[in-house]
Motif scaffolding. Structure first.
Motif, short mmCIF file in Angstrom:
data_model
loop_
_atom_site.label_atom_id
_atom_site.label_comp_id
_atom_site.label_asym_id
_atom_site.label_seq_id
_atom_site.Cartn_x
_atom_site.Cartn_y
_atom_site.Cartn_z
N LEU A 11 0.74 -1.30 -0.03
CA LEU A 11 -0.04 0.16 0.07
C LEU A 11 0.92 1.35 -0.13
O LEU A 11 0.66 2.08 -0.84
N GLN A 12 1.86 1.38 0.90
CA GLN A 12 2.74 2.43 0.77
C GLN A 12 3.62 2.53 -0.37
O GLN A 12 3.58 3.83 -0.84
N GLN A 13 3.96 1.57 -1.18
CA GLN A 13 4.39 1.84 -2.40
C GLN A 13 3.35 2.41 -3.44
O GLN A 13 3.83 3.47 -4.28
N VAL A 14 2.35 2.11 -3.18
CA VAL A 14 1.20 2.53 -4.26
C VAL A 14 1.00 4.09 -3.82
O VAL A 14 0.75 4.87 -4.93
N LEU A 15 0.89 4.36 -2.68
CA LEU A 15 0.67 5.85 -2.27
C LEU A 15 1.86 6.54 -2.71
O LEU A 15 1.60 7.76 -3.08
N ASP A 16 3.07 5.98 -2.45
CA ASP A 16 4.41 6.93 -2.94
C ASP A 16 4.32 7.04 -4.52
O ASP A 16 4.74 8.15 -4.83
N LYS A 17 3.95 5.97 -5.27
CA LYS A 17 3.80 6.45 -6.84
C LYS A 17 2.81 7.19 -7.05
O LYS A 17 3.27 8.00 -8.16
N PRO A 45 -3.86 -3.32 -2.51
CA PRO A 45 -3.16 -2.33 -3.53
C PRO A 45 -1.88 -2.91 -3.76
O PRO A 45 -0.89 -3.50 -2.76
N ARG A 46 -1.03 -2.87 -5.07
CA ARG A 46 0.37 -3.16 -4.81
C ARG A 46 0.84 -2.86 -6.34
O ARG A 46 -0.06 -2.38 -7.17
N ILE A 47 2.27 -2.36 -6.52
CA ILE A 47 2.86 -1.99 -7.82
C ILE A 47 2.62 -3.09 -8.98
O ILE A 47 3.06 -4.23 -8.47
N TRP A 48 1.92 -2.80 -10.12
CA TRP A 48 1.93 -3.83 -11.01
C TRP A 48 2.55 -3.27 -12.50
O TRP A 48 1.94 -2.07 -12.72
N TYR A 49 3.67 -3.80 -12.77
CA TYR A 49 4.02 -3.16 -14.14
C TYR A 49 4.30 -1.63 -13.86
O TYR A 49 4.27 -0.97 -14.93
N GLY A 50 4.99 -1.25 -12.66
CA GLY A 50 5.20 -0.02 -12.44
C GLY A 50 4.17 1.10 -12.18
O GLY A 50 4.44 2.23 -11.76
N MET A 51 2.98 0.58 -12.22
CA MET A 51 1.65 1.34 -11.90
C MET A 51 0.79 0.73 -10.82
O MET A 51 0.92 -0.58 -10.49
#
Length: 126
Positions: A11-17, A45-51
């Protein structure tokens, strides 16, 4: 000491993105994230193909995602069991939508798409 779970880190990676995006995309993509998690709080949530992508668990396939490339878009992955639209669209399979901003009608449609992806995935496994 608080230990973050994998879901918390994802989740934090998604929010940071999202936070790293330029305006006006940042505000639209943050709202897209909020609509998705409100419509389907069970998605992770998670990063998937950079998004940002959203799946039923940290290790399951992503069902819905959004991108901010040349244009902002919402997409449904092939793991959501896509089917032809029928009618005048014949065998075309609706799986991606471009968006420039979100209004109430669009947010409601995004929520329907997200819930539909989960239902299609659930019914295909039954």
């Amino acid at each position: 000491m608080i230990v973050a779970t994998k879901d918390d880190r994802n989740l934090q990676q998604v929010l940071d993105k999202i936070a790293g995006m330029d305006e006006p995309a940042r505000a639209v993509m943050q709202r897209m994230h909020d609509v998705i998690v409100a419509a389907a709080p069970e998605l992770k949530p998670r990063i998937w193909y950079g998004m940002p992508g959203y799946a039923t668990s940290a290790s399951s396939p992503v069902l819905v995602f959004f991108r901010n490339d040349e244009r902002m878009s919402l997409g449904v992955s092939e793991k959501a069991r896509l089917e032809p639209a029928g009618g005048r669209d014949g065998l075309l399979i609706p799986a991606a939508w471009y968006v420039e901003e979100l209004d109430e009608v669009t947010e409601q449609r995004v929520a329907e798409i997200v819930r539909g992806a989960i239902e299609a995935r659930s019914s295909s496994r039954a």
